[in-house]
Design an enzyme around this catalytic site. Structure first.
Site, PDB file in Angstrom:
ATOM      1  N   SER A 299      20.775  -9.904 -16.500  1.00 56.80           N
ATOM      2  CA  SER A 299      19.941 -10.117 -15.344  1.00 56.80           C
ATOM      3  C   SER A 299      20.317  -8.187 -14.045  1.00 56.80           C
ATOM      4  O   SER A 299      19.758  -7.988 -14.756  1.00 56.80           O
ATOM      5  CB  SER A 299      20.887 -11.435 -14.867  1.00 56.80           C
ATOM      6  OG  SER A 299      19.921 -11.398 -13.081  1.00 56.80           O
ATOM      7  N   ASP A 310      14.712   4.243 -16.189  1.00 51.68           N
ATOM      8  CA  ASP A 310      13.389   4.595 -16.784  1.00 51.68           C
ATOM      9  C   ASP A 310      13.271   5.753 -15.702  1.00 51.68           C
ATOM     10  O   ASP A 310      12.776   6.912 -16.102  1.00 51.68           O
ATOM     11  CB  ASP A 310      12.600   3.468 -15.592  1.00 51.68           C
ATOM     12  CG  ASP A 310      12.776   2.763 -16.886  1.00 51.68           C
ATOM     13  OD1 ASP A 310      13.137   2.408 -17.630  1.00 51.68           O
ATOM     14  OD2 ASP A 310      11.812   1.483 -16.324  1.00 51.68           O
ATOM     15  N   LYS A 324      18.326 -10.475 -20.141  1.00 49.42           N
ATOM     16  CA  LYS A 324      17.297 -11.612 -18.797  1.00 49.42           C
ATOM     17  C   LYS A 324      16.089 -10.762 -17.650  1.00 49.42           C
ATOM     18  O   LYS A 324      17.614 -10.310 -17.124  1.00 49.42           O
ATOM     19  CB  LYS A 324      18.568 -12.260 -18.276  1.00 49.42           C
ATOM     20  CG  LYS A 324      18.087 -13.158 -17.123  1.00 49.42           C
ATOM     21  CD  LYS A 324      19.201 -13.538 -16.169  1.00 49.42           C
ATOM     22  CE  LYS A 324      19.104 -15.180 -15.391  1.00 49.42           C
ATOM     23  NZ  LYS A 324      18.657 -14.405 -13.980  1.00 49.42           N
TER      24      LYS A 324
END
Length: 529
Positions: A299, A310, A324
């Protein structure tokens, strides 16, 4: 019609009322712990009508509240795994964990041989001010005897907790004498930052166990402290961090990411896209950064790690995270229970959805981690290639994946020692914790000689006499560890040492000691240096 037949129809009736209620319900504020009421319509639904008929006309007594909960839970099994119903009796505890605090007396305890032992006393907390000490044994709370009567941890917790400012009278056994205390309850923090210290003159380590309302504040206090001690590189440990409040993860990401770069965005059928971007100068936008993750990282942990991966801002070390990528909002129901409803998915800056598949149902979803273990994915770097989702390229040319958690840049295998049957029994029966606590209480003066956990880590040794003490102690619990492999014995020696450090310096002491032998931390140090 019998109860079983009734239960078959309840989910369908309740589903209808639930859909109507949620359609007219209004949105929560962004932070999950704060809630609002739904299902305010004065007109009774079919489900309410059926329950009322059962309550008033059914041939036998029926707990209609339980039937309603069964119906709700059945409906939710047809949604995603993270939309959950929280009964009113459990809601306070759930919200306390996210709020990062509760009202109580400020002790950490465990039950050994049917006696409640105080393991730690919160410095400056209510019990510390009253004079309680590590090693005290609670024998009474008010007039209720809690020793020798099979008391449970939940029961002790309910007796000790209460409204801030209220008083509780307890009697403890200290040096075989009964001593009464009156303690004024107060707010007790539930820290999400387990440790923050310098591993060497330039490298800091911070471990977060969750993302609660106080996490960013705790993180910043630790980061500023480490910066003052010479921090130039950082290891951020998110292993087994199951997530929590999204905003807290975003705030921490902003300390690492420059400019106004996208950190994460959320989007759902009834929730238009919302972008979360960096918006200020961060405290650690430059300097080497390593993130530690494993299959228990989920999460909000994945939001933070995904953004940093990224943007090529951090190196991720460990094993593939849980997967999740769903966002929940919490709604309070009329009876004080709550519905934590999935309202959107989150996406990393490159557009990755981290959510793993739940098409095969809740059982397979929850068992997916065990499948990784059984199929060898936790022991081979090939596990990096098991994600079936879309591949993406970062601006730096790194390949990252969506659809099944955060895949680490550098893989470190799972240590199978921790699932050895005998070692597992030491934890399951609390034999190891019991032994360490008793050894510490019997040798407090010798541990007081160590002023810092770092000194203890380098100077204290679990010798043969101490280890054999555990062997003898375990035998009393019908656990024979006398013939363990050298690797397993070494694991236990390291664990004894770190648990002893925890008795003195709490969680930070534990990690400062255990990290000296942790293979994932060692790999992080290799990468940084």
């Amino acid at each position: 019609m019998n109860n079983k037949k009734l239960q078959v129809w309840f989910p369908f009736f309740f589903s209808l009322s639930m859909i109507i209620g949620m359609f007219f319900g209004y949105k929560l504020r962004d932070k999950m712990p704060f809630a609002t009421n739904i299902l305010r319509s004065s007109a009774g639904s079919q489900m309410q009508e059926v329950i009322s008929l059962i309550r008033n006309r059914y041939v036998d007594p029926v707990n209609t509240d339980s039937l309603s909960e069964l119906a709700i839970e059945e409906v939710l099994t047809h949604l995603d795994p993270h939309t959950v119903y929280i009964p009113a009796a459990k809601l306070t505890e759930v919200n306390e964990d996210l709020a990062g605090k509760f009202e109580g007396i400020g002790v950490e305890f465990n039950i050994f041989e049917d006696t409640v032992h105080i393991l730690n006393v919160l410095p400056g907390g209510p019990s510390d001010k009253a004079g309680l000490e590590v090693g005290d044994r609670i024998i009474k709370v008010e007039q209720q005897v809690v020793a020798g009567n099979h008391i449970t941890s939940d029961k002790i917790r309910s007796l000790l907790r209460g409204a801030g400012g209220s008083k509780v009278n307890i009697t403890i056994n200290r040096s075989d004498a009964a001593v009464p205390f009156t303690i004024t309850r107060g707010f007790i923090p539930l820290y999400s930052l387990d440790a923050g210290y310098m591993m060497d003159p330039e490298t800091g380590y911070i471990r977060l166990s969750k993302f609660s309302e106080s996490t960013y504040e705790e993180f910043m206090a630790s980061l500023e402290k480490l910066k003052g001690e010479g921090l130039r590189e950082l290891v951020l440990d998110l292993r087994d961090n199951g997530g929590g409040i999204l905003d807290e993860a975003v705030e921490i990401a902003d300390e690492f990411i420059s400019g106004e770069k996208l950190i994460v965005y959320t989007e759902g059928k009834n929730n238009p896209r919302r972008d979360y971007k960096a918006r200020r100068r961060g405290l650690f936008e430059e300097g080497k950064l390593v993130i530690l993750m494993n299959e228990g990282s989920a999460s909000a942990s994945e939001v933070l790690a995904g953004a940093l991966q990224d943007w090529d801002r951090a190196t991720i070390i460990g094993r593939r995270s849980f997967g999740k990528g769903l966002v929940q909002e919490q709604y309070t129901l009329r009876d004080g229970a709550a519905l934590r409803l999935t309202v959107a998915r989150y996406y990393t800056p490159l557009g990755r959805s981290i959510q793993k598949s739940y098409e095969k149902g809740l059982f397979d979803y929850n068992g997916e981690i065990m499948n990784r273990y059984q199929h060898g994915e936790m022991f081979s770097a090939d596990s990096n290639k098991t994600v079936s989702g879309t591949a993406y390229k970062t601006s730096g040319g790194k390949t990252v994946y969506g659809g099944g958690g955060i895949t680490p840049d550098i893989f470190v295998a799972f240590d199978s020692t921790t699932v050895d049957t005998l070692i597992n029994a030491l934890y399951r029966k609390n034999t190891l914790g019991n032994f360490v606590y008793r050894y510490y209480i019997s040798n407090v003066s010798s541990f007081n000689a160590y002023k810092q956990a770092a000194t203890f880590a380098h100077q204290f040794t679990v010798d043969k006499t101490l280890y054999n003490g555990l062997v003898d102690f375990a035998r009393k619990d019908s656990i024979n560890i006398s013939g363990l492999r050298p690797k397993d014995q070494l694991f236990l020696e390291q664990r004894i040492k770190s648990l002893l450090a925890r008795q003195v310096w709490r969680s930070e002491g534990f990690y400062e000691v255990i990290n000296t032998t942790d293979p994932v931390v060692k790999k992080a140090m290799e990468i940084i240096h």
